[in-house]
Structures are given as C-alpha cells and as structure tokens.
Write an enzyme that holds these catalytic residues in place. Structure first.
Site, mmCIF file in Angstrom:
data_model
loop_
_atom_site.group_PDB
_atom_site.id
_atom_site.type_symbol
_atom_site.label_atom_id
_atom_site.label_comp_id
_atom_site.label_asym_id
_atom_site.label_seq_id
_atom_site.Cartn_x
_atom_site.Cartn_y
_atom_site.Cartn_z
ATOM 1 N N GLU A 4 7.343 4.108 -22.964
ATOM 2 C CA GLU A 4 8.808 4.080 -22.762
ATOM 3 C C GLU A 4 9.595 3.509 -23.957
ATOM 4 O O GLU A 4 10.464 2.658 -23.772
ATOM 5 C CB GLU A 4 9.136 3.300 -21.488
ATOM 6 C CG GLU A 4 8.466 3.869 -20.256
ATOM 7 C CD GLU A 4 8.740 3.074 -18.987
ATOM 8 O OE1 GLU A 4 9.227 1.940 -19.075
ATOM 9 O OE2 GLU A 4 8.464 3.601 -17.897
ATOM 10 N N ASN A 53 3.971 7.647 -24.479
ATOM 11 C CA ASN A 53 4.235 7.926 -23.056
ATOM 12 C C ASN A 53 5.702 7.642 -22.738
ATOM 13 O O ASN A 53 6.245 6.620 -23.143
ATOM 14 C CB ASN A 53 3.330 7.010 -22.220
ATOM 15 C CG ASN A 53 3.205 7.441 -20.781
ATOM 16 O OD1 ASN A 53 3.094 8.629 -20.491
ATOM 17 N ND2 ASN A 53 3.224 6.480 -19.873
ATOM 18 N N HIS A 79 7.432 10.421 -12.706
ATOM 19 C CA HIS A 79 7.798 9.699 -11.476
ATOM 20 C C HIS A 79 8.975 10.473 -10.898
ATOM 21 O O HIS A 79 10.084 10.409 -11.418
ATOM 22 C CB HIS A 79 8.203 8.258 -11.790
ATOM 23 C CG HIS A 79 7.048 7.420 -12.205
ATOM 24 N ND1 HIS A 79 6.027 7.077 -11.340
ATOM 25 C CD2 HIS A 79 6.733 6.856 -13.391
ATOM 26 C CE1 HIS A 79 5.144 6.338 -11.975
ATOM 27 N NE2 HIS A 79 5.540 6.194 -13.227
ATOM 28 N N GLU A 93 1.663 9.860 -14.851
ATOM 29 C CA GLU A 93 1.910 8.893 -13.767
ATOM 30 C C GLU A 93 2.559 9.560 -12.562
ATOM 31 O O GLU A 93 3.440 8.990 -11.914
ATOM 32 C CB GLU A 93 2.828 7.754 -14.273
ATOM 33 C CG GLU A 93 2.341 7.075 -15.534
ATOM 34 C CD GLU A 93 3.136 5.831 -15.913
ATOM 35 O OE1 GLU A 93 3.980 5.359 -15.134
ATOM 36 O OE2 GLU A 93 2.893 5.314 -17.022
ATOM 37 N N ASP A 105 4.099 10.693 -9.297
ATOM 38 C CA ASP A 105 4.263 10.422 -7.867
ATOM 39 C C ASP A 105 5.606 11.022 -7.462
ATOM 40 O O ASP A 105 6.419 11.353 -8.313
ATOM 41 C CB ASP A 105 4.129 8.929 -7.503
ATOM 42 C CG ASP A 105 5.012 7.994 -8.301
ATOM 43 O OD1 ASP A 105 6.026 8.447 -8.873
ATOM 44 O OD2 ASP A 105 4.691 6.792 -8.346
HETATM 45 C C1 XIL Z 1 3.853 -0.373 -12.275
HETATM 46 C C2 XIL Z 1 2.659 -0.829 -11.440
HETATM 47 O O1 XIL Z 1 2.194 0.224 -10.638
HETATM 48 C C3 XIL Z 1 3.050 -2.011 -10.581
HETATM 49 O O2 XIL Z 1 1.903 -2.518 -9.880
HETATM 50 C C4 XIL Z 1 3.650 -3.098 -11.444
HETATM 51 O O3 XIL Z 1 4.082 -4.172 -10.625
HETATM 52 C C5 XIL Z 1 4.821 -2.552 -12.232
HETATM 53 O O4 XIL Z 1 4.378 -1.455 -12.999
HETATM 54 N N1 XIL Z 1 5.984 3.159 -15.296
HETATM 55 C C6 XIL Z 1 4.874 2.673 -15.929
HETATM 56 C C7 XIL Z 1 3.857 1.909 -15.150
HETATM 57 O O5 XIL Z 1 4.666 2.972 -17.108
HETATM 58 O O6 XIL Z 1 3.178 0.995 -15.977
HETATM 59 C C8 XIL Z 1 4.463 1.215 -13.964
HETATM 60 O O7 XIL Z 1 3.433 0.599 -13.194
HETATM 61 C C9 XIL Z 1 5.260 2.212 -13.159
HETATM 62 C C10 XIL Z 1 6.385 2.787 -13.969
#
Ligand code: XIL
Length: 341
Positions: A154, A194, A230, A259, A261
């Site tokens: 990020e 990323n 996400h 990532e 979801d």
């Molecule tokens: C999240 C984890 O899943 C949590 O357990 C933690 O408290 C916060 O981070 N983007 C990312 C990940 O790059 O590293 C994050 O992971 C979710 C958002």
C-alpha cells in the site's frame, strides 16, 4: 423393444453419471489441475494452528499460504536489534509439512509497525540502514522457503501519488532500493508491489501502473503487482479486471490476486451471497484467463476468523466457508471455476 427395461437402464446410467459429476465437482479446491498450476492460497494465522478444524481445512483446500500478521514489523521486529521469527516459522513449517508454498507479506508497510520504528526520529540515512538490515535479515532467514514477497504494501495514496511514510524519508525512490535489497537476499524469490483499490480504473490504478512502468524502465527487480481485492458486492466487472491485468502483461509484469474477500452487510441474504459467489468466480476467472496471473489468494477462508467484522462494523460474512466451515455459494463458485478446463 426399447421398452421399460431399457428406459430403466438408461435412467440408471444417467443417475450414475450425474452422481459422478456432482461428486467430482465437490473435490477440495487444491486438487484441481487448474489450482495446481498456480499459487492457490489463503491468509493463515499462527495462533490458530492449534485448531484442528482450521488446520485440516487449510491444508485440504489450498496449496499456498500467506502469514496474515506474523511477518509485520510489530511481530517480527519488535525492537531494533530483536527479531521474533517464531510465529512466522510455525506457518512456514506447517506449509512445508503440507506441501504448500508461502507468500511473504509485507516487508515494508505504514501499519502494524512498532513504536521504535515510527517514533524513533531517524533521518534518511539511518532509516535506509534500518530498512537494509530488516530486508536482509528477514528475506535471508526465509531464503528458499518463501517464494514470493510483497516488498512494499500500500505505498500509494488514493490519488495515485506516493504515500508519505517513515520509509519515504529515505527518498522518493526508496522502493527501488528495497526491491534491490530483497533480490540480493533471495534472488529466486518473486518480488511484488502490493496495493489496494487498483482493480478498478481510476487515478490510483493509473498512478501505480505509471510508477511500476518507470521502475521496470530503471531496471528495478520487480516481478509483479498485487491486487488486494478486498471487495464488497460492488466489485470490478470481469472486463475491468481483465483490462487492469492485461496492461501489466504489456510491460512484462505479473499480477497476483493477493487478499481477496467480499464483505457483506450482515446478516447476508441469499441475493447477497449469490453476488458474492459471482465476485469470487469472476476474480478467479480473470486471473486464470490472463497469461500473467498465476497467484490467487483469499484473505482467510472461514467467517469464523475473518478480520472484516472487527474492522468494518456491520459487515461480515466475507469468506467462502461459514463459521461452521460449511460451504457457501462462494465456495461452490470457486469449485466450479476451477473445474472449467
Ligand atoms: C489485517 C489482518 O487480517 C488483521 O488480523 C490485522 O489486525 C490487520 O491487518 N490489507 C492488508 C493486510 O494488507 O495486511 C490486512 O490484514 C488487511 C488489509
């Protein structure tokens, strides 16, 4: 002739064929040749390795994992001269024991950093030394065992400009240095930048593409870009996603879905669950259809342990399995997608 007996036989044959198709369609995700041809993984947490339902499902469905938090500085580098490899080592050992590959996430980020790093008042030179030591030590520790690294997570703001972080003190080209350091520590590992929100067209997607194009032109050893994905039910269309992936192919850069979801307002109804299933299907389909996408990772797999409810109040239900590990439409959709030749 062609009477009841024959119709019965035909009926039995059709029933058996149907049963085989249904059973065949229900095999674990990682068993499909399509999954075997890629890094098909999920985020996993070391503190859950004592839960047998969690570990059985993790090893049964995925051929790759990424530590969810265990490689972040607040865990792995809690004091300037202290490294805590235990939690990440546990996940890397689990992966090895179950024939899974590992993505390392992340080497540099502006969140989940320890106070000593954020508030240490380091100038650019000191910060560059700290970054160099961290990357050499962590990537070196996992050399040959972590096949992909997100070197930086990020780094861009939503307008597509470089975000101001502690690492930017090193200079506007701190990422060039970080990639070179990671490459030196493990020349075989694939290195990614990323980012979130670049699956859809817009200033951020363009800013990141432009920056990565220039890094490639400067000869920075960057192999790929991670699309976090996400999502909620407003997801990129399959065409939008395909277009974002394709332009990276044109500059010789891989895309990884890192990532994924799909969060829903809870409680989710059947319509929302169907839209979610479609989103997972499309995300995987876009990756599989692209010659430069070989990595598909979801940010967890059971609603029991998803990060969403805590970070997005009122939302949840984001994963492919529910809290009791029962398949949701999203799981069936991924299963169907992998079954497409
Ligand atoms: C999240 C984890 O899943 C949590 O357990 C933690 O408290 C916060 O981070 N983007 C990312 C990940 O790059 O590293 C994050 O992971 C979710 C958002």
């Amino acid at each position: 002739m062609g009477g009841t007996g024959e119709r019965t036989r035909v009926g039995i044959v059709l029933a058996v064929v149907g049963l085989v198709l249904v059973l065949g369609a229900c095999k674990p995700l990682r068993e499909y040749p399509a999954a075997q041809a890629m890094f098909f993984g999920t985020a996993a947490r070391a503190n859950l390795l004592s839960d047998p339902t969690y570990t059985t499902t993790l090893a049964r469905e995925f051929n790759g994992l990424t530590p969810a938090n265990e490689l972040k500085w607040d865990t792995i580098h809690p004091a300037q001269n202290t490294y805590n490899f235990g939690p990440a080592d546990a996940l890397v050992s689990f992966a090895r024991a179950h024939d899974m590959k590992v993505r390392g996430v992340p080497l540099l980020w502006h969140e989940q950093n320890p106070g000593w790093l954020d508030n240490g008042g380091f100038d650019g030179t000191a910060m560059r030394n700290i970054m160099a030591a961290h990357i050499a030590t962590v990537v070196g520790h996992y050399r040959g065992r972590i096949v992909q690294w997100d070197v930086v997570n990020e780094p861009f703001a939503s307008d597509g400009t470089l975000r101001n972080t502690v690492f930017r003190k090193i200079g506007l080209r701190y990422m060039d240095d970080a990639f070179a350091m990671a490459h030196a520590a493990d020349p075989a590992a694939k290195l990614f930048l990323n980012e979130r929100g670049i699956e859809v067209p817009g200033p951020k997607a363009d800013g990141v593409f432009d920056a990565i194009s220039k890094m490639k032109e400067r000869g920075v050893p960057i192999n790929g870009v991670g699309f976090q994905m996400h999502a909620d039910t407003v997801v990129p269309t399959a065409q939008q996603l395909a277009a974002q992936i394709a332009r990276y192919a044109s500059i010789g850069v891989e895309v990884a879905i890192t990532e994924m979801d799909v969060k829903l307002a809870i409680p989710a109804n059947a319509t929302a669950l169907a839209a979610q299933a479609r989103a997972y299907y499309d995300g995987l389909a876009a990756c599989r259809a692209a010659p430069n996408c070989h990595t598909f990772v979801t940010w967890g797999f059971t609603d029991k342990y998803s990060w969403i409810p805590q970070f997005f109040p009122g939302m949840g239900d984001a994963m492919m399995l529910d809290e009791s590990y029962t398949n949701k439409p999203a799981y069936d959709a991924l299963n169907r997608q992998l079954g497409q030749g």
